[in-house]
Enzyme design. Structure first.
Site, mmCIF file in Angstrom:
data_model
loop_
_atom_site.group_PDB
_atom_site.id
_atom_site.type_symbol
_atom_site.label_atom_id
_atom_site.label_comp_id
_atom_site.label_asym_id
_atom_site.label_seq_id
_atom_site.Cartn_x
_atom_site.Cartn_y
_atom_site.Cartn_z
ATOM 1 N N GLU A 42 0.841 -1.185 0.000
ATOM 2 C CA GLU A 42 0.000 0.000 0.000
ATOM 3 C C GLU A 42 0.886 1.250 0.000
ATOM 4 O OE1 GLU A 42 -3.677 1.631 2.819
ATOM 5 O OE2 GLU A 42 -1.980 0.568 3.729
ATOM 6 N N LYS A 115 -9.921 1.180 -1.455
ATOM 7 C CA LYS A 115 -9.955 0.776 -0.044
ATOM 8 C C LYS A 115 -11.240 1.257 0.621
ATOM 9 C CE LYS A 115 -7.037 0.928 4.126
ATOM 10 N NZ LYS A 115 -5.778 1.475 4.675
ATOM 11 N N CYS A 152 -4.702 -3.411 3.515
ATOM 12 C CA CYS A 152 -4.230 -3.124 4.871
ATOM 13 C C CYS A 152 -5.319 -3.255 5.940
ATOM 14 C CB CYS A 152 -3.586 -1.740 4.906
ATOM 15 S SG CYS A 152 -2.427 -1.516 6.281
#
Length: 268
Positions: A42, A115, A152
């Site tokens: 990321e 995300k 993440c």
């Protein structure tokens, strides 16, 4: 019967303050690729936490910029899939989308994922920089496996991974910038092992390494066994995994079939 062996490449590194400097570093770390799929961390283009939101917004090159084009060329050169992250300008400046892109061996985009779960925890507010996405990752067939993407902090939300496994994913790749802190490496490991085991899938996590981030990129098999720990430092590594193990584990451990959907629902 032939084994569906998938070679996973993981690049662990520390991104710099702009895309150009970061690409110079990446070029030095990746000399040769034999992997079927390569995963980057990321915040790959630049380290957003060292910038003001306005600076990050102005630097975001999105899906048409040079950062993505660089990896499209690498994908064609090595005939490999690449999963990279980039920043897209959102309709609400100065926030950007934190976007993962799956690039095919012909250099074209096979799928994207923005995300959805933002890291507003441990005193950090990712939402000051990032606009959350509104859709889950597509499940993309890359030939030897079906993959989906999480990013993440998403790893802390099991609902997302259950959706992916029910949609046919055999491997979930997770670009990450996992912040350092007490027992944070252990936390990342047990979360990855839990998501893999409870969904009988492979999980591969590519993590930033540097002053803020842990490194310790890892791969977990469908039994929940960690089969790779990249430790610390900047490096590129490739690992072969048997995708047919997913079917074998699901026969012996049919948790997806044994769900009691008559007793529970997902409530908003």
């Amino acid at each position: 019967m032939a084994v569906r062996e998938l070679r996973i490449g993981i690049l662990q590194f520390s991104s710099l303050t702009n895309e150009s400097e970061t690409l110079v570093k990446i070029s030095k770390l990746i000399k040769e690729v034999t992997a079927d799929i390569v995963i980057l961390p990321e915040y790959a283009p630049f380290n957003i936490v060292r910038l003001r939101p306005e600076e990050a917004y102005s630097m975001a090159s999105g899906l048409e910029g040079g950062f993505l084009k660089f990896f499209s060329r690498l994908a064609r050169e090595f005939s490999s899939y690449f999963v990279i992250t980039t920043f897209e300008k959102s309709p609400e400046p100065p926030k950007v989308y934190n976007t993962a892109v799956i690039i095919r061996p012909d250099g074209e985009i096979a799928g994207t994922y923005r995300k959805t779960h933002l890291f507003d925890a441990y005193g950090y507010r990712e939402s000051d920089y990032i606009m959350p996405g509104k859709e889950v990752s597509p499940v993309v067939d890359i030939g030897k496996a079906k993959i989906a993407v999480a990013i993440c902090f998403d790893i802390r939300f099991p609902e997302l991974f259950r959706i992916y496994s029910l949609n046919g994913a055999e491997l979930v790749v997770i670009p990450s910038a996992w912040f350092k802190g007490p027992l944070k490496e252990e936390t990342l490991s047990f979360l990855a092992r839990a998501r893999a085991h409870e969904n009988t899938i492979y999980v591969a996590v590519a993590v930033q390494y540097g002053d803020e981030y842990t490194g310790r990129s890892l791969v977990v098999d469908p039994w929940g066994t960690q089969i790779l720990d990249l430790g610390i430092g900047e490096k590129y590594y490739e690992l072969d995994v048997d995708i047919d193990l997913v079917s074998e584990v699901r026969r012996k451990l049919p948790v997806l079939q044994l769900r009691r959907t008559d007793l529970y629902r997902l409530y908003l």
